[in-house]
Design an enzyme around this catalytic site. Structure first.
Site, PDB file in Angstrom:
ATOM      1  N   HIS A 188     -33.970  -6.925  14.675  1.00 28.91           N
ATOM      2  CA  HIS A 188     -33.110  -6.692  13.383  1.00 28.91           C
ATOM      3  C   HIS A 188     -32.386  -5.368  13.239  1.00 28.91           C
ATOM      4  O   HIS A 188     -33.044  -4.290  12.998  1.00 28.91           O
ATOM      5  CB  HIS A 188     -34.279  -6.636  12.297  1.00 28.91           C
ATOM      6  CG  HIS A 188     -33.964  -7.039  10.894  1.00 28.91           C
ATOM      7  ND1 HIS A 188     -32.667  -6.754  10.372  1.00 28.91           N
ATOM      8  CD2 HIS A 188     -34.616  -7.397   9.859  1.00 28.91           C
ATOM      9  CE1 HIS A 188     -32.477  -7.103   9.280  1.00 28.91           C
ATOM     10  NE2 HIS A 188     -33.731  -7.468   8.586  1.00 28.91           N
ATOM     11  N   HIS A 191     -28.882  -5.091   7.586  1.00 31.64           N
ATOM     12  CA  HIS A 191     -29.510  -4.776   6.206  1.00 31.64           C
ATOM     13  C   HIS A 191     -29.974  -3.390   5.801  1.00 31.64           C
ATOM     14  O   HIS A 191     -30.737  -3.260   5.042  1.00 31.64           O
ATOM     15  CB  HIS A 191     -30.572  -5.796   5.812  1.00 31.64           C
ATOM     16  CG  HIS A 191     -29.997  -7.140   5.933  1.00 31.64           C
ATOM     17  ND1 HIS A 191     -30.688  -8.365   6.043  1.00 31.64           N
ATOM     18  CD2 HIS A 191     -28.902  -7.494   5.636  1.00 31.64           C
ATOM     19  CE1 HIS A 191     -29.999  -9.495   5.884  1.00 31.64           C
ATOM     20  NE2 HIS A 191     -28.794  -8.965   5.806  1.00 31.64           N
ATOM     21  N   TYR A 193     -31.721  -1.289   7.527  1.00 33.32           N
ATOM     22  CA  TYR A 193     -32.947  -0.989   8.214  1.00 33.32           C
ATOM     23  C   TYR A 193     -32.691  -0.041   9.387  1.00 33.32           C
ATOM     24  O   TYR A 193     -31.598   0.420   9.683  1.00 33.32           O
ATOM     25  CB  TYR A 193     -33.738  -1.993   8.445  1.00 33.32           C
ATOM     26  CG  TYR A 193     -34.212  -2.863   6.976  1.00 33.32           C
ATOM     27  CD1 TYR A 193     -35.068  -2.307   6.192  1.00 33.32           C
ATOM     28  CD2 TYR A 193     -33.738  -4.109   7.154  1.00 33.32           C
ATOM     29  CE1 TYR A 193     -35.150  -2.960   4.986  1.00 33.32           C
ATOM     30  CE2 TYR A 193     -34.142  -4.969   6.162  1.00 33.32           C
ATOM     31  CZ  TYR A 193     -34.818  -4.230   4.817  1.00 33.32           C
ATOM     32  OH  TYR A 193     -34.924  -4.769   3.723  1.00 33.32           O
TER      33      TYR A 193
HETATM   34  C1  LIG Z   1     -36.583 -13.546  -0.140  1.00 33.95           C
HETATM   35  C2  LIG Z   1     -35.728 -13.186   0.834  1.00 33.95           C
HETATM   36  C3  LIG Z   1     -36.294 -12.669   1.860  1.00 33.95           C
HETATM   37  C4  LIG Z   1     -35.201 -12.063   3.050  1.00 33.95           C
HETATM   38  N1  LIG Z   1     -35.905 -11.609   4.088  1.00 33.95           N
HETATM   39  C5  LIG Z   1     -35.145 -11.305   5.223  1.00 33.95           C
HETATM   40  C6  LIG Z   1     -35.861 -10.666   6.382  1.00 33.95           C
HETATM   41  O1  LIG Z   1     -36.946 -10.675   6.457  1.00 33.95           O
HETATM   42  N2  LIG Z   1     -34.871 -10.234   7.131  1.00 33.95           N
HETATM   43  C7  LIG Z   1     -33.557 -10.483   7.249  1.00 33.95           C
HETATM   44  O2  LIG Z   1     -32.695 -10.151   8.121  1.00 33.95           O
HETATM   45  N3  LIG Z   1     -32.998 -10.999   6.044  1.00 33.95           N
HETATM   46  C8  LIG Z   1     -33.792 -11.596   5.090  1.00 33.95           C
HETATM   47  N4  LIG Z   1     -33.213 -12.080   4.003  1.00 33.95           N
HETATM   48  C9  LIG Z   1     -31.848 -12.443   4.119  1.00 33.95           C
HETATM   49  C10 LIG Z   1     -31.762 -13.946   4.388  1.00 33.95           C
HETATM   50  O3  LIG Z   1     -31.988 -14.001   5.874  1.00 33.95           O
HETATM   51  C11 LIG Z   1     -30.220 -14.357   4.210  1.00 33.95           C
HETATM   52  O4  LIG Z   1     -29.451 -13.508   5.003  1.00 33.95           O
HETATM   53  C12 LIG Z   1     -29.741 -14.296   2.795  1.00 33.95           C
HETATM   54  O5  LIG Z   1     -30.778 -14.808   2.002  1.00 33.95           O
HETATM   55  C13 LIG Z   1     -28.337 -14.841   2.899  1.00 33.95           C
HETATM   56  O6  LIG Z   1     -28.439 -16.232   3.140  1.00 33.95           O
HETATM   57  P1  LIG Z   1     -28.641 -17.493   1.942  1.00 33.95           P
HETATM   58  O7  LIG Z   1     -27.312 -17.388   1.081  1.00 33.95           O
HETATM   59  O8  LIG Z   1     -28.684 -18.497   2.987  1.00 33.95           O
HETATM   60  O9  LIG Z   1     -29.763 -17.207   1.289  1.00 33.95           O
HETATM   61  C14 LIG Z   1     -34.058 -12.345   2.833  1.00 33.95           C
HETATM   62  C15 LIG Z   1     -33.487 -13.023   1.804  1.00 33.95           C
HETATM   63  C16 LIG Z   1     -34.379 -13.531   0.723  1.00 33.95           C
HETATM   64  C17 LIG Z   1     -33.746 -14.261  -0.436  1.00 33.95           C
END
Ligand SMILES: Cc1cc2nc3c(=O)[nH]c(=O)nc-3n(C[C@H](O)[C@H](O)[C@H](O)COP(=O)(O)O)c2cc1C
Length: 381
Positions: A188, A191, A193
């Site tokens: 990772h 985002h 981190y």
């Molecule tokens: C509830 C939730 C939890 C997420 N947890 C993570 C995570 O653990 N690791 C990560 O890299 N991104 C995380 N994300 C980001 C998602 O992996 C993804 O990049 C983001 O939702 C955008 O894609 P989407 O438009 O298809 O939802 C999270 C997003 C949501 C909504």
């Protein structure tokens, strides 16, 4: 004749997202990937039996799943009830979950994670300060339920001599993930981190060899990748990057340059994939073109994520802007998303209030989203 036949043939073009793809040694039957999704239902950082059903629901034969962000050490957490993979107990707890995904023919990568400064003393051993590339803190962030804010404690800047220990934590987490049965790990690096806190020039204010120049800021994430590759093999390693994002006050003044530097440097490790997150805001390169230079420069499989629907995903694959598309919220709410995409079927709506556990029944908004062949039951978003 041929021209006439082509002109009159019914348009049974394959749906690009539903075409097979070979990712390194993995034969994927389609290109719809489960994005990593933190769900905050792993009590005391131990994955729970309810995750067996949740992940197996989202498994299709030959589909790629990326597990939720999973802590590499006891300093890696910054959210309630997120899973880890640094203890024997955690490794054992992951095994039945991984087995369930494999039983249905899925390919399962574990996202290994350290939050760095996106934490507070309550999540840290002995109430110590979170660690980071910097000692600059971040503002409180609003909770998803609108009930107040999450406070962050100003971090302690890691000393140079502590960096090898961080690299080793990622290495051991990768080893543990393979021991748990995962097919690979996703580092990772996105985002806001820990690794992103080193990458981004708006955060990293170090003066040692891990700060300052682009090369120096990329050093730790690349050393982590090198160690993880050394431990489990390049064919089992991917990375997630979000150069364009500024989550948790982690922006960069030149995201394209950063993204390109990283993918070029990653090429020499031959890792299996790079998973890049769209900005979906701003206008660098115009809509949908932001990641294209990274995609072109990277030698391995390129996964794109962030705001894709069925049509966007099909277009990105058809135009060769990505090999695979990761879906977050749509997959969260539609356990059979690849099938729904294949049939162009309607989708369940996701419920933001149950993304995270927030003291309700852990199964609600988790393993209770209906399948297409179940009674239609749209959940409000
Ligand atoms: C509830 C939730 C939890 C997420 N947890 C993570 C995570 O653990 N690791 C990560 O890299 N991104 C995380 N994300 C980001 C998602 O992996 C993804 O990049 C983001 O939702 C955008 O894609 P989407 O438009 O298809 O939802 C999270 C997003 C949501 C909504």
């Amino acid at each position: 004749m041929a021209a006439t036949a082509a002109a009159t043939a019914p348009s049974h073009q394959p749906t690009p997202l539903l075409t097979p793809y070979k990712m390194g040694k993995f034969n994927l039957s389609h290109r719809v990937v489960l994005a990593p999704l933190t769900r905050e239902r792993s009590y005391k950082n131990v994955p729970q039996p309810h995750a067996v059903l949740y992940y197996s629901q989202r498994t299709s034969n030959g589909g790629l799943l990326i597990a939720e962000a999973t802590g590499v050490s006891d300093t890696a957490q910054g959210y309630p009830e997120t899973p880890g993979i640094w203890t024997k107990e955690q490794v054992e707890a992951w095994k039945p979950i991984v087995d369930a995904v494999h039983a249905k023919g899925g390919i399962f990568f574990c996202q290994i994670w350290h939050v760095g400064r996106v934490s507070n003393t309550g999540y840290q051993p002995n109430g110590q300060a979170p660690i980071s590339s910097t000692d600059k803190g971040i503002s409180p962030t609003p909770r998803v339920d609108g009930l107040g804010h999450t406070e962050h404690t100003p971090p302690r800047r890691l000393r140079t001599d502590e960096i090898p220990g961080i690299i080793n934590d990622f290495r051991l987490a990768a080893r543990n993930a393979i021991e748990a049965g995962f097919d690979g790990v996703e580092v990772h690096g996105a985002h806001g981190y820990l690794l992103d806190q080193f990458l981004k020039d708006k955060v990293n204010d170090r003066t040692d060899q891990y700060g300052g120049s682009l090369e120096n800021r990329c050093r730790l994430p690349l050393e982590v990748v090198e160690a993880v590759v050394d431990e489990v093999g390049a064919d089992r390693v991917g990375i997630r990057l979000s150069p364009f994002a500024d989550f948790s006050e982690s922006g960069d003044s030149n995201p394209l340059q950063l993204g390109l530097y990283m993918v070029n440097a990653l090429n020499k490790f031959n890792i299996v994939y790079c998973h890049a997150v769209e900005p979906r805001v701003g206008s660098v390169g115009g809509p949908d073109e932001n990641l294209t230079p990274m995609r072109k420069a990277f030698n391995g499989t390129f996964i794109a994520a962030g705001g894709y629907d069925r049509e966007d995903g099909n277009r990105a694959i058809a135009e060769n802007r990505a090999d695979l598309i990761a879906y977050g919220r749509l997959f969260l709410a539609n356990p059979d998303l690849p099938k729904r995409f294949a049939l162009n079927a309607p989708l369940n709506k996701y419920n933001r209030l149950t993304f995270y556990h927030l003291n309700s029944d852990p199964l609600v908004g988790y393993s209770d989203y209906p399948f297409l062949d179940e009674e239609s039951n749209s959940v409000e978003s």
